[in-house]
Design a protein around this motif. Structure first.
Motif, PDB file in Angstrom:
ATOM      1  N   GLY A 166     -30.697  -6.491 -42.010  1.00 35.21           N
ATOM      2  CA  GLY A 166     -29.908  -6.122 -43.169  1.00 35.21           C
ATOM      3  C   GLY A 166     -29.040  -4.899 -42.946  1.00 35.21           C
ATOM      4  O   GLY A 166     -29.280  -4.079 -42.061  1.00 35.21           O
ATOM      5  N   LEU A 167     -28.019  -4.791 -43.764  1.00 33.67           N
ATOM      6  CA  LEU A 167     -27.058  -3.699 -43.653  1.00 33.67           C
ATOM      7  C   LEU A 167     -27.689  -2.342 -43.936  1.00 33.67           C
ATOM      8  O   LEU A 167     -27.382  -1.353 -43.264  1.00 33.67           O
ATOM      9  N   LYS A 168     -28.575  -2.282 -44.909  1.00 36.26           N
ATOM     10  CA  LYS A 168     -29.209  -1.004 -45.261  1.00 36.26           C
ATOM     11  C   LYS A 168     -29.955  -0.412 -44.060  1.00 36.26           C
ATOM     12  O   LYS A 168     -29.842   0.779 -43.767  1.00 36.26           O
ATOM     13  N   ALA A 169     -30.683  -1.236 -43.342  1.00 38.78           N
ATOM     14  CA  ALA A 169     -31.425  -0.774 -42.169  1.00 38.78           C
ATOM     15  C   ALA A 169     -30.481  -0.323 -41.053  1.00 38.78           C
ATOM     16  O   ALA A 169     -30.719   0.694 -40.400  1.00 38.78           O
ATOM     17  N   LYS A 170     -29.399  -1.069 -40.849  1.00 30.80           N
ATOM     18  CA  LYS A 170     -28.442  -0.704 -39.803  1.00 30.80           C
ATOM     19  C   LYS A 170     -27.754   0.625 -40.115  1.00 30.80           C
ATOM     20  O   LYS A 170     -27.593   1.476 -39.245  1.00 30.80           O
ATOM     21  N   LEU A 171     -27.340   0.798 -41.375  1.00 30.76           N
ATOM     22  CA  LEU A 171     -26.696   2.062 -41.757  1.00 30.76           C
ATOM     23  C   LEU A 171     -27.679   3.221 -41.706  1.00 30.76           C
ATOM     24  O   LEU A 171     -27.323   4.337 -41.311  1.00 30.76           O
ATOM     25  N   GLY A 172     -28.926   2.974 -42.076  1.00 32.71           N
ATOM     26  CA  GLY A 172     -29.950   4.013 -41.983  1.00 32.71           C
ATOM     27  C   GLY A 172     -30.159   4.467 -40.548  1.00 32.71           C
ATOM     28  O   GLY A 172     -30.297   5.662 -40.267  1.00 32.71           O
TER      29      GLY A 172
END
Length: 64
Positions: free
Chosen positions: A8-14
Motif C-alpha cells: 500500500g501507498l501509506k507503507a511506502k510513503l512511511g
C-alpha cells in the motif's frame, strides 16, 4: 511492466519519510520513464539530474 503494488501507498510513503529522516534523499518516480531509467542505471551526477518525479530531500526537512 510488472509493478510491485504490495504494502500500500501509506507503507511506502512511511518508509520514504523514515529514510529522509535518516538523512538520505528519496526520489519517487514512475516506472518506465527515461528519467527513472537514467537514475536506476547510475547515469547521473546529482539527484537533481532526474527530471521527472518527486524529490524528498533531507536538506529541506525541519526538525521540531
Amino acid at each position: 511492466h510488472s509493478h510491485d503494488v504490495t504494502g500500500g501507498l501509506k507503507a511506502k510513503l512511511g518508509a520514504a519519510v523514515a529514510i529522509v529522516q535518516a538523512g538520505i534523499d528519496v526520489i519517487i518516480s514512475k516506472c518506465g520513464t527515461d528519467s527513472t531509467e537514467t537514475f536506476v542505471k547510475g547515469n547521473w551526477h546529482s539527484i537533481y539530474d532526474v527530471e521527472e518525479g518527486t524529490l524528498l530531500s533531507s536538506s529541506s526537512t525541519q526538525n521540531t
